[in-house]
Write an enzyme that holds these catalytic residues in place. Structure first.
Site, PDB file in Angstrom:
ATOM      1  N   ASN A 207       0.873  -1.104   0.161  1.00  0.00           N
ATOM      2  CA  ASN A 207      -0.145   0.066   0.030  1.00  0.00           C
ATOM      3  C   ASN A 207       0.764   1.250   0.007  1.00  0.00           C
ATOM      4  O   ASN A 207       2.064   1.238   0.015  1.00  0.00           O
ATOM      5  CB  ASN A 207      -0.959  -0.026   1.334  1.00  0.00           C
ATOM      6  CG  ASN A 207      -0.174  -0.040   2.549  1.00  0.00           C
ATOM      7  OD1 ASN A 207       0.667   0.692   2.706  1.00  0.00           O
ATOM      8  ND2 ASN A 207      -0.353  -1.383   3.052  1.00  0.00           N
ATOM      9  N   LYS A 286       9.448 -17.123 -10.411  1.00  0.00           N
ATOM     10  CA  LYS A 286       8.542 -15.967 -11.132  1.00  0.00           C
ATOM     11  C   LYS A 286       7.226 -16.508 -11.834  1.00  0.00           C
ATOM     12  O   LYS A 286       7.628 -17.510 -12.776  1.00  0.00           O
ATOM     13  CB  LYS A 286       9.533 -15.077 -11.941  1.00  0.00           C
ATOM     14  CG  LYS A 286       8.871 -13.954 -12.214  1.00  0.00           C
ATOM     15  CD  LYS A 286       9.934 -13.069 -13.198  1.00  0.00           C
ATOM     16  CE  LYS A 286       9.107 -12.040 -14.322  1.00  0.00           C
ATOM     17  NZ  LYS A 286       9.681 -11.663 -15.354  1.00  0.00           N
TER      18      LYS A 286
END
Ligand code: CTP
Length: 398
Positions: A207, A286
């Site tokens: 955030n 990944k």
């Protein structure tokens, strides 16, 4: 700080040039800075540098008495609100530890009754020498504050502990020396920053929190004398000296670190922006694009603050934060009771100048009885100061 007089003692080490930056920063804070240099210091930097930066006379010779009505070293000792010695060489530390008074600076220290900060700076092996460490321990014992040197590349070419603490950090030590210490002996535990919830080795959910509010709360508590532990998620502001920083990037890591430290904490301030959810699985490798859409399954994170209920140290005071946009009182009180905190600091994130990414904040305080107070729009540091002052008033340590 504007009516305070600081004696800045400079001794003969290569870091003496950094004392000029310190003098300048203290002057910018409005303090009157009287520089006192040892003879060796004048080999590294000239008195004129300090005179120009501080607009004050610089003292180098204990026998150079320009005003017959005063004895300079006693006068300086009597009028100093704090003394900071930066850099302090091994030789100077040894002299002070043995009560010597053979120049302007040592005689001032012998006569002083104000707080003294010693910022050592020297070669890594000199600093580690048991004689130097013994002398530093003596200074600590008599109540001097030691601003520990940092680690890094030293002027002598060695790498290690011995670098003078950065001038900006030394300013915090000076400010702390000048402040009352109502939180002396108290342990304050603060969380700050936005958690990072890993998706794969290169991606995460997070955030916009910069951690500024939590860092400022930690800083104010430290300035007021507390022992401060900062459990830090992702923060993008410098923490500064004196605070024990425990990295805890994810909500789960933060949960563990906060619970580990909770039994010692007299004041708990949960300013971190903890992600409510995390990916159910963290990919080891990944995640590659496949051409198809991708959904990430999220599971709830533990509510750290709520989980502390019933586990606080006896008499501990707890502070939570909340971000609301509407029905503020209703949601604030519901959150305060559900999470079992003594004080809830509520941001109305729709107000301009409040919340993530701003240097300022505007908050309202609630306690178990209901609305307490609206604090004015102010810098996050000043909001932190107001919150800590209210806390001190409530726990009755003033
Ligand atoms: N908190 C926590 N653990 C979480 C989530 C939040 O400890 N998993 C703490 C925060 O540090 C803060 C307070 O709880 O002190 C905020 O609670 P939260 O319920 O997240 O409030 P809001 O951010 O206002 O979000 P919402 O209204 O969505 O509940």
């Amino acid at each position: 700080m504007s009516d305070k007089t600081i004696v800045l003692g400079v001794t003969g080490g290569i870091a003496a040039f950094k004392a000029a930056a310190l003098a300048s920063l203290l002057v910018k804070k409005g303090m009157t800075v009287k520089t006192v240099m040892t003879k060796a210091a004048t080999e590294f930097i000239t008195p004129l540098t300090f005179q120009a930066l501080t607009k004050q006379p610089v003292y180098t010779d204990v026998f150079a008495e320009h005003d017959p009505t005063h004895i300079s070293h006693i006068d300086l000792a009597d009028h100093a609100d704090a003394i900071v010695i930066a850099p302090a060489t091994a030789d100077f530390i040894a002299k002070v530890a043995h009560g010597m008074g053979d120049d302007m600076l040592t005689t001032i220290l012998l006569a002083a009754r104000c707080p003294v900060i010693i910022a050592p700076s020297m070669n890594v092996h000199m600093y580690a020498n048991p004689l130097v460490q013994k002398n530093i321990a003596t200074l600590r014992e008599i109540g001097y504050e030691i601003a520990e040197p940092g680690e890094g590349l030293l002027a002598c070419g060695y790498e290690g502990k011995g670098r003078l603490m950065e001038p900006a950090d030394l300013v915090f030590y000076v400010e702390r020396a000048l402040m009352p210490k109502p939180l002396r002996g108290k342990n304050v535990l603060v969380t700050a920053g936005g958690t990072k919830e890993r998706i794969d080795p290169v991606r995460y959910l997070t955030n916009d929190s910069t951690g500024t509010m939590g860092v400022d709360l930690a800083r104010v508590a430290w300035l007021m004398g507390a022992q401060v532990t900062l459990v830090a998620a992702n923060i993008s502001v410098p923490v500064g000296p004196g605070i024990d920083v425990i990295p805890a990037l994810s909500a789960v890591a933060m949960y563990e670190q906060v619970h580990t430290r909770l039994p010692e904490a007299d004041i708990v301030i949960m300013a971190a922006a903890v992600a409510d959810y995390r990916p159910r699985e963290v990919a080891d490798l990944k995640i590659k694009k496949t051409g198809a859409d991708l959904s990430i399954d999220l599971v709830q994170n533990p509510d750290i603050l709520a989980s502390l209920q019933g586990k606080y140290k006896q008499g501990a005071f707890s502070i939570g934060f909340a971000a609301e946009t509407h029905d503020i009182e209703h949601y604030a009180l519901e959150k305060l009771h559900r999470k079992g905190v003594d004080l809830l600091v509520v941001n109305n994130v729709l107000e301009s100048g409040a919340g993530f990414g701003y240097g300022t904040n505007r908050v309202d305080l609630y306690d178990r009885e209901g609305f307490v107070e609206s604090l004015p729009l102010a810098s996050k540091f000043d909001v932190a100061r107001m919150i800590i002052e209210r806390t001190i008033a409530r726990i009755g340590v003033l």
